[in-house]
Design a protein around this motif. Sequence first.
Motif, PDB file in Angstrom:
ATOM      1  N   UNK A 274       0.832  -1.201   0.000  1.00  0.00           N
ATOM      2  CA  UNK A 274       0.000   0.000   0.000  1.00  0.00           C
ATOM      3  C   UNK A 274       0.869   1.255   0.000  1.00  0.00           C
ATOM      4  N   UNK A 275       2.013   1.204   0.682  1.00  0.00           N
ATOM      5  CA  UNK A 275       2.936   2.344   0.691  1.00  0.00           C
ATOM      6  C   UNK A 275       3.413   2.667  -0.726  1.00  0.00           C
ATOM      7  N   UNK A 276       3.842   1.629  -1.456  1.00  0.00           N
ATOM      8  CA  UNK A 276       4.350   1.839  -2.807  1.00  0.00           C
ATOM      9  C   UNK A 276       3.257   2.354  -3.737  1.00  0.00           C
ATOM     10  N   UNK A 277       2.055   1.786  -3.602  1.00  0.00           N
ATOM     11  CA  UNK A 277       0.947   2.257  -4.432  1.00  0.00           C
ATOM     12  C   UNK A 277       0.643   3.726  -4.152  1.00  0.00           C
ATOM     13  N   UNK A 278       0.649   4.098  -2.876  1.00  0.00           N
ATOM     14  CA  UNK A 278       0.337   5.485  -2.533  1.00  0.00           C
ATOM     15  C   UNK A 278       1.450   6.435  -2.969  1.00  0.00           C
ATOM     16  N   UNK A 279       2.697   5.949  -2.986  1.00  0.00           N
ATOM     17  CA  UNK A 279       3.801   6.749  -3.505  1.00  0.00           C
ATOM     18  C   UNK A 279       3.534   7.129  -4.960  1.00  0.00           C
ATOM     19  N   UNK A 343      -6.390   6.818 -11.741  1.00  0.00           N
ATOM     20  CA  UNK A 343      -4.965   6.960 -12.040  1.00  0.00           C
ATOM     21  C   UNK A 343      -4.743   7.120 -13.541  1.00  0.00           C
ATOM     22  N   UNK A 344      -5.438   6.320 -14.317  1.00  0.00           N
ATOM     23  CA  UNK A 344      -5.297   6.368 -15.774  1.00  0.00           C
ATOM     24  C   UNK A 344      -5.789   7.701 -16.330  1.00  0.00           C
ATOM     25  N   UNK A 345      -6.933   8.175 -15.830  1.00  0.00           N
ATOM     26  CA  UNK A 345      -7.461   9.464 -16.277  1.00  0.00           C
ATOM     27  C   UNK A 345      -6.494  10.592 -15.916  1.00  0.00           C
ATOM     28  N   UNK A 346      -5.946  10.548 -14.702  1.00  0.00           N
ATOM     29  CA  UNK A 346      -5.001  11.573 -14.277  1.00  0.00           C
ATOM     30  C   UNK A 346      -3.760  11.608 -15.151  1.00  0.00           C
ATOM     31  N   UNK A 347      -3.228  10.429 -15.479  1.00  0.00           N
ATOM     32  CA  UNK A 347      -2.038  10.353 -16.324  1.00  0.00           C
ATOM     33  C   UNK A 347      -2.320  10.944 -17.708  1.00  0.00           C
ATOM     34  N   UNK A 348      -3.457  10.565 -18.286  1.00  0.00           N
ATOM     35  CA  UNK A 348      -3.808  11.076 -19.612  1.00  0.00           C
ATOM     36  C   UNK A 348      -3.998  12.583 -19.597  1.00  0.00           C
ATOM     37  N   UNK A 349      -4.646  13.103 -18.551  1.00  0.00           N
ATOM     38  CA  UNK A 349      -4.883  14.535 -18.463  1.00  0.00           C
ATOM     39  C   UNK A 349      -3.600  15.334 -18.350  1.00  0.00           C
ATOM     40  N   UNK A 350      -2.658  14.857 -17.530  1.00  0.00           N
ATOM     41  CA  UNK A 350      -1.389  15.570 -17.381  1.00  0.00           C
ATOM     42  C   UNK A 350      -0.625  15.638 -18.695  1.00  0.00           C
ATOM     43  N   UNK A 351      -0.558  14.508 -19.404  1.00  0.00           N
ATOM     44  CA  UNK A 351       0.149  14.498 -20.678  1.00  0.00           C
ATOM     45  C   UNK A 351      -0.527  15.422 -21.688  1.00  0.00           C
ATOM     46  N   UNK A 377      -8.547  10.009  -6.458  1.00  0.00           N
ATOM     47  CA  UNK A 377      -7.898   8.747  -6.094  1.00  0.00           C
ATOM     48  C   UNK A 377      -7.853   8.535  -4.587  1.00  0.00           C
ATOM     49  N   UNK A 378      -7.324   9.529  -3.863  1.00  0.00           N
ATOM     50  CA  UNK A 378      -6.996   9.317  -2.452  1.00  0.00           C
ATOM     51  C   UNK A 378      -8.188   8.949  -1.567  1.00  0.00           C
ATOM     52  N   UNK A 379      -9.357   9.612  -1.669  1.00  0.00           N
ATOM     53  CA  UNK A 379     -10.456   9.227  -0.783  1.00  0.00           C
ATOM     54  C   UNK A 379     -10.871   7.770  -0.948  1.00  0.00           C
ATOM     55  N   UNK A 431       6.349  15.270 -17.030  1.00  0.00           N
ATOM     56  CA  UNK A 431       4.974  14.785 -17.004  1.00  0.00           C
ATOM     57  C   UNK A 431       4.879  13.332 -17.481  1.00  0.00           C
ATOM     58  N   UNK A 432       5.757  12.928 -18.399  1.00  0.00           N
ATOM     59  CA  UNK A 432       5.802  11.526 -18.810  1.00  0.00           C
ATOM     60  C   UNK A 432       6.194  10.637 -17.634  1.00  0.00           C
ATOM     61  N   UNK A 433       7.134  11.107 -16.838  1.00  0.00           N
ATOM     62  CA  UNK A 433       7.564  10.343 -15.664  1.00  0.00           C
ATOM     63  C   UNK A 433       6.420  10.202 -14.655  1.00  0.00           C
ATOM     64  N   UNK A 434       5.694  11.298 -14.422  1.00  0.00           N
ATOM     65  CA  UNK A 434       4.588  11.256 -13.469  1.00  0.00           C
ATOM     66  C   UNK A 434       3.461  10.369 -13.988  1.00  0.00           C
ATOM     67  N   UNK A 435       3.174  10.455 -15.285  1.00  0.00           N
ATOM     68  CA  UNK A 435       2.136   9.607 -15.867  1.00  0.00           C
ATOM     69  C   UNK A 435       2.490   8.131 -15.713  1.00  0.00           C
ATOM     70  N   UNK A 436       3.760   7.794 -15.921  1.00  0.00           N
ATOM     71  CA  UNK A 436       4.193   6.403 -15.760  1.00  0.00           C
ATOM     72  C   UNK A 436       4.008   5.946 -14.310  1.00  0.00           C
ATOM     73  N   UNK A 437       4.295   6.828 -13.352  1.00  0.00           N
ATOM     74  CA  UNK A 437       4.111   6.475 -11.941  1.00  0.00           C
ATOM     75  C   UNK A 437       2.642   6.213 -11.630  1.00  0.00           C
ATOM     76  N   UNK A 438       1.754   7.047 -12.168  1.00  0.00           N
ATOM     77  CA  UNK A 438       0.325   6.847 -11.937  1.00  0.00           C
ATOM     78  C   UNK A 438      -0.148   5.504 -12.500  1.00  0.00           C
ATOM     79  N   UNK A 439       0.330   5.145 -13.659  1.00  0.00           N
ATOM     80  CA  UNK A 439      -0.066   3.873 -14.256  1.00  0.00           C
ATOM     81  C   UNK A 439       0.483   2.697 -13.446  1.00  0.00           C
ATOM     82  N   UNK A 440       1.691   2.833 -12.912  1.00  0.00           N
ATOM     83  CA  UNK A 440       2.234   1.800 -12.032  1.00  0.00           C
ATOM     84  C   UNK A 440       1.385   1.673 -10.781  1.00  0.00           C
ATOM     85  N   UNK A 441       0.967   2.801 -10.221  1.00  0.00           N
ATOM     86  CA  UNK A 441       0.095   2.774  -9.045  1.00  0.00           C
ATOM     87  C   UNK A 441      -1.213   2.057  -9.333  1.00  0.00           C
ATOM     88  N   UNK A 442      -1.749   2.276 -10.514  1.00  0.00           N
ATOM     89  CA  UNK A 442      -2.984   1.582 -10.905  1.00  0.00           C
ATOM     90  C   UNK A 442      -2.777   0.079 -10.907  1.00  0.00           C
TER      91      UNK A 442
END
Length: 461
Positions: A274-279, A343-351, A377-379, A431-442
Amino acid sequence: MSIESLGNGGWVGDAQSGGLSAGPSASCGDWSEQRQAALYRKLARHILPFLFLAFMVAYIDRVNVSFARLQMLADLKLSDTAYGTGAGIFFLGYFIFEVPSNLILSRVGARRWIARIMITWSIISSLTMFVNSAASFYVMRFLLGVAEAGFFPGIVLYLSNWFPSGRRTQIIAMFMTAIPVSGAIGGPLSGWVMSGLDGVSGVAGWKWLFLVEGAGSLAVGIAALFLLYDRIESVRWLDADEKALLRDDLARDATVRVEYSVWRALRSTRVWMLCLAYFCIAMGNYGLAFWMPTIIKASGVASVGNIGWLSAVPSLISAVAMVLIARHADRRNERRRHVALCCTLGAAGLLASVLGAASVPVALLALVLAAIGINAIAPVFWGIPTALIGGSGAAAAIALINCTGNLAGFVSPFMVGWLSDLSGGKLLPGMLTIAAALLLGAGLVLVLPRRREAAAGSDRF
């Protein structure tokens, strides 16, 4: 969603994240479902508004540096890398002191400890106006993280002591709408302070920003001493029957969680998952929070005041969306897929916000989609660990998940700033790096145990 809708509870847990116990309607005695609903609306009316206000001013003080950046970098001759390092170093102090702070809160009570947290961070935030170099900027941001450590997980723990799991996701969502609302209020407020007070008494606008917004947190911190309650027995606005029902509901809710000691929580594979996912989730959250003004500016908006007002649009829309999404997750009794889709929507929006930066409407629409996904995501995510973990280790587990996840608050702005400097000021690599992190979290959330039996068994998957 309004407080009036809190009576529409179903199941306490989440077949996809762990809990499978009967919801509020299973309460014993002659209490009808309508009277139970009235009780929890009453609790929400008395508890949520102040916690919402406290979190809102906390978040404004945490991310107002994103607006100060628009003037501060030129005044102090700082690079994007230095800004990213300073913005993120807050989370190193936050990480180091998070678990001890939450354990102290569980012992001394929320009233005194949350007040202490707010008063100390407000003072440090105001003193940030005196930074004059990269080094002093780093020191003040680190100290701000130390001061605020324990605030958010302390509130999550506090809410779990008042609301059973079947109502908690919506309650946490209502509480966490303070994040986008803080953006909606903090953006225009920051823009107004920086432009309207710039040069007053010979003080730069970004310095006034830290002073004014820090003073607001001080007032709320003092009020916490008078408006928070540590125990059910201490409140005067619940009668004896209401207190008895609440104690029974919370006791029944506790029986469906796995009892964790502090040591078990700290060494649990499930907790660290859960820690890694939340990261990964927090990478997106802070990527949006710290760089939204810069993305809007890159789309062609020059005025600081206009940037502030435009940044309020994604925040306001996402505030509504995150509550509706949390309510849908409770109704469908499902959380993992909700988190993954957001997570997927957030990644797409940022890019899209960066790729479409040549057009203000396109960039703004993309930021709206990113804010809806990321803020929702968080709630829903926090409904998973609070349904799975009980006992004395709950405070440690919640704090560990939050502080480890929030290390992304250091990594995210530093990474984006560093990549921006390397690429000649371009935001796309970051933003590509952040999008990749969001997809990993998903992906990580999707492999969490689906059934209560899996959650209650071994700490290994």
